[in-house]
Structures are given as C-alpha cells and as structure tokens.
Design an enzyme around this catalytic site. Structure first.
Site, PDB file in Angstrom:
ATOM      1  N   PRO A 207       8.841  -0.020  13.295  1.00 59.71           N
ATOM      2  CA  PRO A 207       8.817  -1.029  14.355  1.00 59.71           C
ATOM      3  C   PRO A 207      10.209  -1.583  14.603  1.00 59.71           C
ATOM      4  CG  PRO A 207       7.903  -1.904  12.312  1.00 59.71           C
ATOM      5  CD  PRO A 207       8.109  -0.443  12.090  1.00 59.71           C
TER       6      PRO A 207
ATOM      7  N   CYS B 111      12.299  -4.271  17.086  1.00 51.16           N
ATOM      8  CA  CYS B 111      12.292  -5.285  18.134  1.00 51.16           C
ATOM      9  C   CYS B 111      13.143  -4.823  19.314  1.00 51.16           C
ATOM     10  CB  CYS B 111      12.831  -6.600  17.599  1.00 51.16           C
ATOM     11  SG  CYS B 111      11.737  -7.441  16.438  1.00 51.16           S
TER      12      CYS B 111
ATOM     13  N   ALA C 148       7.590  -5.620  16.109  1.00 53.65           N
ATOM     14  CA  ALA C 148       7.045  -6.907  15.678  1.00 53.65           C
ATOM     15  C   ALA C 148       6.436  -7.621  16.880  1.00 53.65           C
ATOM     16  CB  ALA C 148       8.141  -7.766  15.050  1.00 53.65           C
TER      17      ALA C 148
ATOM     18  N   GLN D 280       2.831  -3.792  14.411  1.00 52.84           N
ATOM     19  CA  GLN D 280       3.245  -4.769  13.406  1.00 52.84           C
ATOM     20  C   GLN D 280       2.967  -6.176  13.945  1.00 52.84           C
ATOM     21  OE1 GLN D 280       7.502  -5.799  12.525  1.00 52.84           O
ATOM     22  NE2 GLN D 280       7.086  -4.725  10.600  1.00 52.84           N
TER      23      GLN D 280
ATOM     24  N   TYR E 281      10.985 -13.822   8.057  1.00 53.50           N
ATOM     25  CA  TYR E 281      10.048 -14.411   8.991  1.00 53.50           C
ATOM     26  C   TYR E 281       8.944 -15.156   8.229  1.00 53.50           C
ATOM     27  CZ  TYR E 281      12.836 -11.648  12.139  1.00 53.50           C
ATOM     28  OH  TYR E 281      13.910 -11.126  12.822  1.00 53.50           O
TER      29      TYR E 281
ATOM     30  N   LEU F 143      18.585   3.157   6.245  1.00 49.07           N
ATOM     31  CA  LEU F 143      19.653   4.156   6.260  1.00 49.07           C
ATOM     32  C   LEU F 143      19.172   5.515   5.758  1.00 49.07           C
ATOM     33  CD1 LEU F 143      22.784   2.074   5.195  1.00 49.07           C
ATOM     34  CD2 LEU F 143      21.936   2.593   7.482  1.00 49.07           C
TER      35      LEU F 143
ATOM     36  N   ARG G  95      16.808   3.075  13.478  1.00 45.74           N
ATOM     37  CA  ARG G  95      18.006   3.420  14.249  1.00 45.74           C
ATOM     38  C   ARG G  95      18.195   4.927  14.372  1.00 45.74           C
ATOM     39  NH1 ARG G  95      19.055  -1.158  11.323  1.00 45.74           N
ATOM     40  NH2 ARG G  95      19.953  -2.925  12.450  1.00 45.74           N
TER      41      ARG G  95
END
Length: 370
Positions: free
Chosen positions: A23, A25, A57, A100, A182, A301, A324
C-alpha cells in the site's frame, strides 16, 4: 521452481506467487474519494505480475486522514468512488485486491509530502487531530486531543464500518495499519502513549486498543477472507517500541487468527535513526516468524528478484511486499518471473509482449492462445 513464484493460501484465498504490491499513499484523493489518478495508478499496478495488490492507507474517518488528499472509506461517497476503479481492475486483472484500513491519529492534518509534509493549522484549513495522549508528533506542532472512552468506541466502530464497506466493494483481504507512527502504533509506543488508564502504561495495556480494533475488524469481515496487520517492529529510538514487544503483539495476534504480519518499522518520532540498506527490515520478519509462527511479509528496500526469492527460499518471510520498486518498474513481477523461471498472468492484449526467450512467461495455455 522459484519459491517466490510458489503458491500460498491465506484462508480462502490462494495466491499464485508470494509478491504483493505494498500500500502506497498517493495523497491524490478529493474529500477521501478516489478519482482518475487512482484509476490510472491501481489499474497499472494490478498488471505488475504480483499476486496481490494492496490499496493505499484508507482512512476510516475524515479526521483520520494524514493529508487532505488521503483516500478514505467512511461514507457512501467514498465507497461509490472506488466502485468503477475496482470494476475496471476486475475486468482486466486476476490479482487479489487487499485494502489497508488506517487512522493517522496525531499525524493527521498534514500537508502532502511534496508540499513539505508539515502540520496544517486549523486556521489554514487543517483539523483537530486526536491520539492516545495530548502529545504532538513534533515539538512545534499543536497537540492532539487525547481520545476518551467515547472516542475510542467511535474509532473502533469506524474501522468496523470501513471493513463492511470493503466487503461490499468485493475486497479480497484487509490489512490493519498499526505502523509508521499512525494511531494504532501510537497506542503501542511508550513514546506517544502516556495514558494512565487501561490503555496505557504496561505492555498489556498498550496492546489493548490495537487488539480491540483488530478483533472488531476480523469479526466484521467474512471469515473466509484474510485479515493481516502492518506493524512497526521498532521505533528506532531508545526507550520506544521494539522487536521484543512486537513479538508479544504477534503472539496475541496469532491467537486471534491473524493471517499475516507485515513487518515494517519507524514513524512514531522525528528522533528516529534508521540504518537504511537493502533488506534492512527483513530480520524483523524473520524474528516474528520464528518466535510467533505466523505468516510474515518482508518489506523495505527489496528491489531485486534474486533478493526477494532468497528471502522466501531461506524462510525469512512467507511473502514480500514492494512499494517504490513497483513504482519504478510497474512490471516488476513480469521481470522477476522471467529471471527466476516463474510465470505470471496477463490480459490477452499483452500476450505478445515477452521476448522469445521468455515465451512461456504467461503460461503455455494463455501464451499459445494468442
């Protein structure tokens, strides 16, 4: 056979490989509602070759958004906005779709990252954030309101309502966001939780609200569909949340039937010092798996096919989730399968794509049916 491209079963959901699009954002919604950006983003990565795609999210209430652009699922409008996106995905991809569910807590009311990411004052269009204690994330920020018993019930009920909306949308799996500083992570960490009631102090008390929320989501979502959780395994700050406490949480979650634990880290304090390197969070997943005996996802990573395959082959984790890396290479799953000798699914319009040496990438049946 590559371990990365071997199947895994999570309750009633069988995935053909061990890759999930994590997930991510997008900070691109309007009033929590998905739009044409989400249509483009989700449909593109649903064709990555990953067995499961997890929607970013998704805030369970408006004040639980990180930024004004965060996706939500708290009313009929936010639910309706996702319907055409998911309908298009289902027409062209057989990837499983997870979502999520999230609440930003004291990190809410922030600018998007490309606008600096700082807290938005109420006078400038922000909103009052809430958290376990009246402690701001940063010293120069306005303090959140500490949630009282009515507020705790409201938040828990919002997670339940969002889970039910997700089921109506046909979502295949849920992940409860309990990481990255969060709200639910804020309850876990002694850095952000200074309560003196049944939800603060001891480890057992700090676990209570996140476990309450997980139990409520699990009860609200169909039994045959999996529910996982994302956790930060350490705050990377002395005296904060750590892997030992995470393992205790994992043991509690196992008793509650958690289907996976997504092992991430950090996010609760600007004082964190993270030693970034390829696979730096994989040892957390391995420690949870060994101590608690639950399915784990490794994140952080992970960029190379052989790296991901080794994580699964060696038993450090049951799955990998890429973020990513998928944005950089939206066909990461295709390329990993080609390199490792695996197969992935693709829509017929793409069956001519693989070069000759990878002519079986999409499977003998689908490739030969062109």
């Amino acid at each position: 056979m590559s371990a990365l491209f071997s199947p895994i079963t999570l309750r009633g959901l069988t995935l053909p490989n061990r890759i999930m699009v994590a997930p991510m954002c997008q900070y691109s919604a309007g009033n929590g509602e998905a739009n044409d950006w989400h249509f483009t983003h989700i449909n593109s990565l649903a064709l990555s070759g990953a067995a499961m795609f997890c929607i970013e999210a998704t805030a369970v209430e408006a004040i639980g958004r990180i930024t004004p652009g965060c996706l939500g699922l708290w009313n009929d409008a936010t639910e309706a906005a996702l319907k055409p996106v998911l309908a298009s995905l289902r027409r062209h991809s057989n990837t499983a779709v997870a979502m999520q569910l999230a609440h930003a807590g004291r990190k809410a009311s922030s600018h998007t990252p490309w606008d600096g990411g700082q807290q938005i004052p109420i006078a400038e269009g922000g909103w009052q954030a809430e958290g376990p204690s009246a402690l701001p994330h940063k010293e120069n920020e306005a303090a959140p309101l500490a949630l009282d018993s009515a507020g705790l019930k409201r938040v828990r009920d919002a997670f339940v309502a969002a889970a039910r909306r997700a089921e109506r949308l046909g979502i295949d799996a849920l992940e409860v966001h309990c990481a990255h500083g969060y709200l639910l992570h804020q309850f876990l960490s002694p850095i952000s939780n200074r309560r003196t009631d049944a939800y603060g102090g001891s480890l057992q008390n700090r676990l209570r609200f996140p476990l309450d929320v997980f139990d409520a989501v699990r009860a609200a979502f169909p039994h045959h569909k999996p529910v996982g959780i994302k956790v930060s395994c350490t705050d990377w700050v002395d005296g904060g949340w750590d892997i030992a406490q995470t393992i205790e949480l994992a043991k509690e979650l196992k008793q509650r039937g958690v289907d996976w634990i997504d092992a991430s880290s950090g996010g609760v304090s600007p004082l964190q010092k993270i030693p970034l390197e390829p696979g730096y969070q994989v040892p957390f997943a391995q420690a949870i798996k060994q101590a608690a005996g639950v399915n784990v996802m490794a994140v952080g990573l992970i960029t190379e096919a052989t790296q991901a395959d080794d994580i699964v082959t060696s038993g450090k984790a049951d799955m990998v989730a890429l973020a990513r890396g998928m944005l950089y290479d939206p066909r990461w799953g295709w390329h990993a399968a080609a390199q490792l000798g695996g197969q992935v699914a693709a829509p017929p319009a793409y069956w001519r794509a693989p070069p000759h040496q990878h002519k079986d990438l999409f499977g003998a049946t689908t490739f030969g049916a062109r």
